[in-house]
Design a protein around this motif. Structure first.
Motif, mmCIF file in Angstrom:
data_model
loop_
_atom_site.group_PDB
_atom_site.id
_atom_site.type_symbol
_atom_site.label_atom_id
_atom_site.label_comp_id
_atom_site.label_asym_id
_atom_site.label_seq_id
_atom_site.Cartn_x
_atom_site.Cartn_y
_atom_site.Cartn_z
ATOM 1 N N SER A 98 0.809 -1.229 0.000
ATOM 2 C CA SER A 98 0.000 0.000 0.000
ATOM 3 C C SER A 98 0.837 1.270 0.000
ATOM 4 O O SER A 98 0.434 2.276 -0.576
ATOM 5 C CB SER A 98 -0.946 0.013 1.198
ATOM 6 O OG SER A 98 -0.207 0.066 2.402
ATOM 7 N N GLY A 151 -0.894 4.502 0.652
ATOM 8 C CA GLY A 151 -1.728 5.124 -0.368
ATOM 9 C C GLY A 151 -0.988 6.096 -1.268
ATOM 10 O O GLY A 151 -1.595 6.819 -2.047
ATOM 11 N N TRP A 153 -9.172 -9.397 -2.018
ATOM 12 C CA TRP A 153 -9.249 -8.003 -1.593
ATOM 13 C C TRP A 153 -10.306 -7.752 -0.512
ATOM 14 O O TRP A 153 -10.010 -7.088 0.489
ATOM 15 C CB TRP A 153 -9.449 -7.085 -2.802
ATOM 16 C CG TRP A 153 -9.282 -5.649 -2.452
ATOM 17 C CD1 TRP A 153 -10.281 -4.710 -2.320
ATOM 18 C CD2 TRP A 153 -8.067 -4.955 -2.150
ATOM 19 N NE1 TRP A 153 -9.758 -3.489 -1.975
ATOM 20 C CE2 TRP A 153 -8.390 -3.619 -1.860
ATOM 21 C CE3 TRP A 153 -6.732 -5.353 -2.093
ATOM 22 C CZ2 TRP A 153 -7.438 -2.668 -1.525
ATOM 23 C CZ3 TRP A 153 -5.773 -4.400 -1.756
ATOM 24 C CH2 TRP A 153 -6.131 -3.084 -1.476
ATOM 25 N N GLN A 208 -6.354 2.483 -0.986
ATOM 26 C CA GLN A 208 -6.667 2.246 -2.392
ATOM 27 C C GLN A 208 -7.512 3.387 -2.954
ATOM 28 O O GLN A 208 -7.330 3.797 -4.093
ATOM 29 C CB GLN A 208 -7.395 0.910 -2.581
ATOM 30 C CG GLN A 208 -7.692 0.571 -4.029
ATOM 31 C CD GLN A 208 -6.443 0.451 -4.881
ATOM 32 O OE1 GLN A 208 -5.784 -0.576 -4.885
ATOM 33 N NE2 GLN A 208 -6.098 1.491 -5.627
ATOM 34 N N GLN A 266 -3.263 0.601 -8.799
ATOM 35 C CA GLN A 266 -3.825 -0.562 -8.121
ATOM 36 C C GLN A 266 -2.783 -1.067 -7.138
ATOM 37 O O GLN A 266 -1.644 -1.342 -7.517
ATOM 38 C CB GLN A 266 -4.193 -1.669 -9.104
ATOM 39 C CG GLN A 266 -4.724 -2.896 -8.381
ATOM 40 C CD GLN A 266 -5.319 -3.910 -9.316
ATOM 41 O OE1 GLN A 266 -6.402 -3.712 -9.811
ATOM 42 N NE2 GLN A 266 -4.599 -4.987 -9.570
ATOM 43 N N ILE A 267 -3.158 -1.152 -5.884
ATOM 44 C CA ILE A 267 -2.224 -1.606 -4.844
ATOM 45 C C ILE A 267 -2.006 -3.109 -4.997
ATOM 46 O O ILE A 267 -2.958 -3.883 -4.977
ATOM 47 C CB ILE A 267 -2.759 -1.248 -3.443
ATOM 48 C CG1 ILE A 267 -2.776 0.270 -3.269
ATOM 49 C CG2 ILE A 267 -1.941 -1.938 -2.370
ATOM 50 C CD1 ILE A 267 -3.383 0.755 -1.969
#
Length: 136
Positions: A62, A65, A107, A121, A127-128
């Motif tokens: 992540s 973010g 997910w 996200q 897209q993580i």
């Protein structure tokens, strides 16, 4: 500084057999020993994980973010066989990024366990990635 923060978590992880407190209390944690893709230097990074059966662990790249993947992600892509510490155990794991279908299936469970992942996200256009670490 992130490295000081990580060093404190790593120290506490090892002192408690893999159960740090504070913000990480109750979060399953794994320490990955990864080799720098460009530098060749070994680094240790603490990550939350979701157990996915047997000695398999899902981790999320992540990076809070941010618009770029974390350095450890690039390192695992370049050198996917690494050492990991889980609880009091040390094992060799192989990192593999999930394809879009497998990621989509996992997910919801990741977001249910780690709601901030869903927030991250929502704050980034990328897209993580989700990787599975499997004991070798």
């Amino acid at each position: 500084m992130a490295s000081d923060y990580n060093a404190t978590i790593i120290e506490e992880f090892r002192a408690t057999g893999g159960h740090p407190g504070g913000d990480w209390a109750g979060t399953p944690m794994i320490l990955i020993h990864h080799i720098g893709a460009r530098s060749g230097i070994e680094r240790v990074t603490p990550l939350g994980y979701l157990p996915v059966g047997g000695d398999r662990f899902a981790v999320v790249a992540s990076n809070g973010g941010s618009p770029s993947h974390p350095a450890w992600y690039h390192n695992l892509k370049a050198n996917p066989v690494v050492t990991a510490e889980v609880g009091a155990r040390t094992l060799t794991v192989v990192a593999e990024e999930l394809d879009d279908t497998a990621r989509a299936e996992l997910w919801p469970a990741l977001v249910a366990r780690f709601p901030t992942v869903g927030t991250y996200q929502a704050t980034t256009a990328r897209q993580i990635p989700v990787l599975i670490l499997t004991a070798a």
